[in-house]
Motif scaffolding. Structure first.
Motif, short mmCIF file in Angstrom:
data_model
loop_
_atom_site.label_atom_id
_atom_site.label_comp_id
_atom_site.label_asym_id
_atom_site.label_seq_id
_atom_site.Cartn_x
_atom_site.Cartn_y
_atom_site.Cartn_z
N ASN A 99 0.82 -1.19 0.00
CA ASN A 99 0.00 0.00 0.00
C ASN A 99 0.87 1.26 0.00
OD1 ASN A 99 -2.52 1.13 -0.05
ND2 ASN A 99 -2.79 1.13 2.18
N LEU A 100 1.93 1.23 0.81
CA LEU A 100 2.87 2.36 0.84
C LEU A 100 3.56 2.49 -0.52
CD1 LEU A 100 4.26 4.57 2.51
CD2 LEU A 100 5.97 2.89 3.19
N LEU A 101 3.88 1.34 -1.13
CA LEU A 101 4.50 1.37 -2.45
C LEU A 101 3.56 2.04 -3.46
CD1 LEU A 101 6.92 0.50 -4.21
CD2 LEU A 101 5.68 -1.62 -4.68
N SER A 102 2.27 1.70 -3.40
CA SER A 102 1.29 2.35 -4.29
C SER A 102 1.35 3.85 -4.15
CB SER A 102 -0.14 1.92 -3.95
OG SER A 102 -0.31 0.55 -4.10
N LEU A 103 1.42 4.31 -2.90
CA LEU A 103 1.47 5.76 -2.66
C LEU A 103 2.70 6.36 -3.31
CD1 LEU A 103 0.56 8.39 -1.23
CD2 LEU A 103 1.91 7.66 0.74
N TRP A 104 3.84 5.68 -3.14
CA TRP A 104 5.08 6.24 -3.70
C TRP A 104 5.09 6.20 -5.21
CZ3 TRP A 104 8.24 9.60 -1.88
CH2 TRP A 104 8.22 9.83 -0.50
N ILE A 105 4.51 5.15 -5.77
CA ILE A 105 4.40 5.12 -7.23
C ILE A 105 3.52 6.27 -7.70
CG2 ILE A 105 3.51 3.80 -9.18
CD1 ILE A 105 4.28 1.27 -7.68
N TYR A 106 2.45 6.52 -6.94
CA TYR A 106 1.58 7.64 -7.29
C TYR A 106 2.35 8.95 -7.24
CZ TYR A 106 -2.12 11.13 -6.89
OH TYR A 106 -2.91 12.24 -7.09
N ILE A 107 3.18 9.13 -6.20
CA ILE A 107 3.94 10.38 -6.07
C ILE A 107 4.92 10.55 -7.23
CG2 ILE A 107 5.65 11.62 -4.66
CD1 ILE A 107 4.20 10.45 -2.19
N ILE A 108 5.59 9.44 -7.60
CA ILE A 108 6.55 9.52 -8.72
C ILE A 108 5.83 9.85 -10.02
CG2 ILE A 108 8.14 8.16 -10.13
CD1 ILE A 108 8.81 6.63 -7.46
N ILE A 113 -3.25 -0.44 -10.02
CA ILE A 113 -3.30 -1.91 -10.04
C ILE A 113 -3.02 -2.46 -8.64
CG2 ILE A 113 -2.12 -3.98 -10.89
CD1 ILE A 113 -1.54 -2.38 -13.49
N LEU A 114 -1.98 -1.92 -7.98
CA LEU A 114 -1.59 -2.44 -6.67
C LEU A 114 -2.65 -2.15 -5.62
CD1 LEU A 114 2.24 -1.71 -6.64
CD2 LEU A 114 1.06 -3.83 -7.20
N THR A 115 -3.27 -0.96 -5.70
CA THR A 115 -4.35 -0.65 -4.76
C THR A 115 -5.50 -1.62 -4.97
OG1 THR A 115 -3.72 1.67 -4.76
CG2 THR A 115 -5.92 1.15 -3.98
N GLY A 116 -5.83 -1.88 -6.24
CA GLY A 116 -6.92 -2.83 -6.54
C GLY A 116 -6.63 -4.20 -5.96
N LEU A 117 -5.41 -4.67 -6.21
CA LEU A 117 -4.99 -5.99 -5.71
C LEU A 117 -5.11 -6.06 -4.19
CD1 LEU A 117 -3.40 -8.66 -6.46
CD2 LEU A 117 -1.35 -7.41 -5.77
N ASN A 118 -4.66 -4.99 -3.54
CA ASN A 118 -4.69 -4.92 -2.09
C ASN A 118 -6.12 -4.99 -1.56
OD1 ASN A 118 -3.29 -4.71 0.30
ND2 ASN A 118 -2.13 -2.92 -0.36
N PHE A 119 -7.01 -4.24 -2.19
CA PHE A 119 -8.39 -4.20 -1.72
C PHE A 119 -9.09 -5.53 -1.92
CE2 PHE A 119 -9.16 0.71 -1.98
CZ PHE A 119 -8.20 0.87 -1.00
#
Lengths: 534, 309
Positions: A115-124, A173-179
């Motif tokens: 989830n944190l990775l998703s956030l960082w990908i979003y920021i990049i 994609i990662l957020t979807g997978l997580n949810f």
């Protein structure tokens, strides 16, 4: 964890680390959700400002404040920011992260570090998207759809925008997978599928689209890069490619993406209505099933973006037919929402006002969508301002309003404070009136034949454009009032108790603001979520 | 009675008003119900909510009824659309070229024009051609639109039913001057049309000025070069002839030249050899091999003529 930290809310509990770092690297779903909220809020304001400049340019025919190249750049970055940075991540990343685990009685999402990775990908991705703003004459000028072959030929910052959209896709994609995993595995004891709150159902349906459709656009955008840098002829006819292929690939993702944007919004409406009508939601099962139905049929209707593209006749007819089918579950939802009000005890607090406005705007957006879905009428209004009106009614009048509703609804839960209700109401009416004055004339000018993405227009299109531009000013006044109220409320608002709206879903059954692990003790669930009996 | 400007107006507008009519009834109906509920069941008037059980009969009814209505809308849209893809035999064929950022029309007998001149009450088939990127041929008054896609043989047809001039717009975004990619359909009665169509004058539509203008239009020069002094992608044609220019040679050396016939010819055939200061090298394609010597001269005559008036 020690006894003391148990009662510190997630806002205060930095677990003994540096405060800034403890936010940036927190795997707490609530902190991640809040960071998303602030970033998305900033991008929203930036894109609103671009929209304001565009409307100003369109106040009269001819050149008013800018050249065509800048105008074309502005509508492109307005679209890119609104779509990829605000409305696609929007509700799932902010309110899904903030509330989903608590609503199903979990301590966090299934994969907190992912989830944190998703956030960082979003920021990049977002930073890359913002680099396109450097240099007014180099703004990408293809429209957010990046249609080939123009996107291959344009010598503006198209590549940055395309790569940003590609990177942002992974966050989605990662957020979807997580949810999906969270909903499958981490529901509290006793919470069967049909005892879940409808917001979780909506996020579940959305997550499947995020997971399955987003890779298609990722590949498509990479193909553009391959074509621009390596000269591989995929879409550009002068290299032997096929521009229609690009449109198919793009809309195979981007139509389902429309449901990524609107399904969670519908979930929020289903969540808020029963609380302020003090009644059980009407037709719970239908609400849950229609979310899945919309997600599924939504995959099969992409061709309706291409009715004039040169696609074969039978394909156009089949896509038109399927498009009308996807309207059915949406209609069912509207009927169920309205019936939920029947014999309730309705309290018109700000979240409720936004939800009711959602239903009204969404009806206009949905019904005008029928005009686009029917072949004969679409040929006339396709690529005109009618479309611009239609999707702003669904996306802004629908999802945007629902985003505001969610913000007003969960605000006390997140901050433990309350905003000024009177100013929230005033802001609502200004936003609602401004919104309709801004976007309704677009249907009229579209029926008159004004194409979209027009820097300049014929004199007969003048009056609706003036009305629209005036509407944009009213809307912005309302948004400013809302922002000031929210920011002020989060810092100085009066403190509230645990459950100010008397909600029955699990997020209200724990401390406000919640502790880092959400619950002192994982709850067990015996009833459906909306059994209001007071 | 058909009051529209083309044979499709009636079908499209019928489908449109059926859809909008039903939609307005639903919108007003549902909104009224919401407002009534908000008043009647407001917490002050109705403090105690009443539990209402789910009602499957009701839910089935409001699933089936919208489905039927939606299928009806689909049907009207379908019926209005089918004839758009069935071109009657014997239609007048016109090749339409949509390019950045102008329209150009060529008839079967070799006649060329930059406005689309068609006879009233006779079907016209347009074969759409693009040399560069996507455009979309749109005549709002006729309710017709079809994308112009490079290397794809798109077509459309219509029968104009009222004499007059109608706007042609580009509906698919195509870059900087998308909103200026405009032309007209001129509908004439059969006699006037034939008079124009069979006239000996080569390539010229009477309402237009010179051969040079025609050629400039045909090669898309006017998409980037204005004739009124305004700055577009390239330098304007007005006041260009014999003006002093600062250009960059291919070795990036600066040079002052006068825009005489020789210079203008080179500018068309080898545009990168001398690039005017302030403009980007490589933005103009070479017309070597595509324009004849005669055509180059005609464009130069046209540029000269702009300063005579």
């Amino acid at each position: 964890m020690s006894e003391v930290t148990h009662h510190k809310s997630f806002l205060e509990n930095s677990e003994g680390k540096n405060v800034v770092l403890s936010w940036l690297f927190s795997t707490d779903h609530k902190r991640i959700g809040l960071i998303y909220l602030y970033l998305i809020g900033i991008f929203f304001i930036v894109a609103v400002f671009f929209g304001f400049l565009m409307r100003l340019e369109l106040i009269a025919p001819g050149k008013d404040i800018m050249d065509p190249q800048l105008y074309n750049g502005l509508f492109t970055v307005h679209g890119v920011i609104m779509i990829f940075l605000f409305i696609i991540p929007g509700i799932p990343a902010v309110f899904g992260n903030l509330m989903l685990p608590i609503m199903i009685g979990a301590k966090d999402v299934a994969f907190p570090r992912l989830n944190l990775l998703s956030l960082w990908i979003y920021i990049i991705g977002a930073m890359l998207a913002l680099t396109t703003l450097m240099g007014a004459d180099k703004l990408p000028d293809t429209g957010w759809t990046f249609y080939a072959p123009y996107s291959i030929k344009s010598n503006t910052y198209v590549m940055q925008a395309v790569l940003a959209a590609f990177i942002l896709g992974f966050s989605s994609i990662l957020t979807g997978l997580n949810f999906i995993t969270t909903i499958h595995w981490l529901r509290a004891p006793g919470m069967s599928w049909f005892k879940m709150p409808l917001f979780s159902w909506a996020l579940y349906a959305t997550a499947w689209i995020q997971l399955l459709a987003t890779p298609v656009v990722g590949i498509t955008l990479l193909m553009i890069a391959a074509e621009r840098y390596l000269g591989i002829g995929l879409f550009d006819p002068s290299l032997g490619g096929d521009p229609i292929l690009y449109q198919h690939l793009f809309w195979i993702y981007s139509h389902p993406a429309v449901y990524i944007m609107v399904l969670p919004a519908m979930g929020i409406v289903s969540e808020i209505l029963p609380v302020f009508a003090r009644r059980r939601i009407f037709g719970y099962n239908a609400m849950a099933v229609t979310s899945l139905a919309i997600a599924f049929i939504g995959y099969l209707v992409w061709g309706h973006h291409m009715f004039t593209s040169g696609m074969s006749g039978p394909a156009r007819i089949i896509f038109s037919f399927l498009t009308f089918l996807v309207a059915v579950p949406s209609a069912i939802k509207v009927f169920n929402w309205v019936t939920t009000l029947y014999k309730g005890s309705i309290d018109l607090k700000p979240p409720m006002l936004y939800v009711l406005a959602f239903i009204f705007n969404f009806m206009i957006g949905g019904l005008t969508g029928l005009v686009n879905g029917a072949l004969a009428t679409d040929v006339h209004v396709h690529d005109t301002y009618f479309i611009v009106g239609h999707f702003h009614y669904v996306m802004f009048g629908g999802t945007g309003f629902s985003f505001f509703a969610a913000m007003y609804y969960w605000f006390p839960k997140i901050y433990g404070r309350m905003y000024d209700i009177k100013w929230a109401n005033i802001g609502f009416w200004i936003i609602f009136v401004g919104f309709n004055i801004l976007y309704f004339p677009m249907f009229i000018v579209g029926m008159m034949g004004m194409p979209r993405r027009y820097y300049d227009y014929l004199p007969e299109f003048h009056w609706p454009n003036i009305v629209s531009t005036v509407g944009s000013w009213i809307l912005i006044v309302g948004i400013v009032i809302m922002l000031v109220n929210i920011i002020r409320g989060s810092m100085k608002g009066p403190k509230v108790g645990q459950n100010p709206w008397r909600g029955l879903t699990l997020e209200w059954q724990t401390q406000t603001p919640p502790i880092t692990e959400n619950f002192e003790q994982i709850p067990s669930v015996t009833e459906r979520p909306y059994e209001y009996k007071d | 009675m058909n009051t529209g400007a083309s044979n499709f107006v009636e079908g499209v507008d019928l489908a449109f008003w059926v859809t909008i009519g039903i939609s307005v009834v639903f919108l007003i109906g549902i909104t009224t119900v919401i407002i009534v509920f908000l008043f009647k069941y407001n917490k002050n008037r109705h403090p105690k909510p009443v539990d209402v059980k789910d009602n499957y009969t009701l839910e089935i009814i409001w699933t089936v009824i919208p489905t039927i209505i939606f299928l009806l809308m689909f049907y009207y849209g379908f019926i209005g659309y089918v004839p758009m893809r069935e071109v009657p035999s014997g239609a007048l064929e016109v090749k339409v070229t949509g390019m950045m950022w102008s329209w150009f029309f060529e008839y079967e007998n070799g006649k060329k024009s930059n406005v689309l001149i068609v006879p009233k009450d006779k079907p016209v088939r347009l074969n759409l051609y693009s040399p560069d990127i996507l455009h979309s041929f749109y005549v709002p008054a006729f309710r017709v639109k079809e994308d112009v896609v490079p290397k794809v043989d798109n077509y459309m047809w219509f029968t104009a039913t009222l004499i007059g001039d109608y706007d042609i717009l580009c509906a698919e975004y195509c870059g900087e001057r998308h909103s200026y990619m405009i032309s007209k359909v001129v509908v004439k009665d059969e006699r006037n049309f034939l008079e124009w169509y069979t006239s000996e004058e080569k390539d010229i539509h009477m309402e237009l000025t010179s051969v040079g203008f025609q050629v400039s239009q045909e090669y898309g020069c006017l998409g980037c070069h204005s004739s009124d002094g305004s700055k577009m992608y390239g330098p304007t044609f007005k006041g260009l002839y014999q003006s002093k220019r600062t250009v960059f040679l291919e070795n990036d050396e600066k040079k002052d030249v006068a825009a005489d016939e020789g210079y203008l010819t080179r500018a068309m055939l080898e545009p990168n050899a001398e690039v005017v200061q302030g403009y980007t090298k490589g933005s103009m394609p070479s017309y070597k091999g595509s324009m004849t010597d005669e055509e180059v001269e005609q464009v130069i005559e046209y540029i000269k003529s702009l300063d005579e008036k």
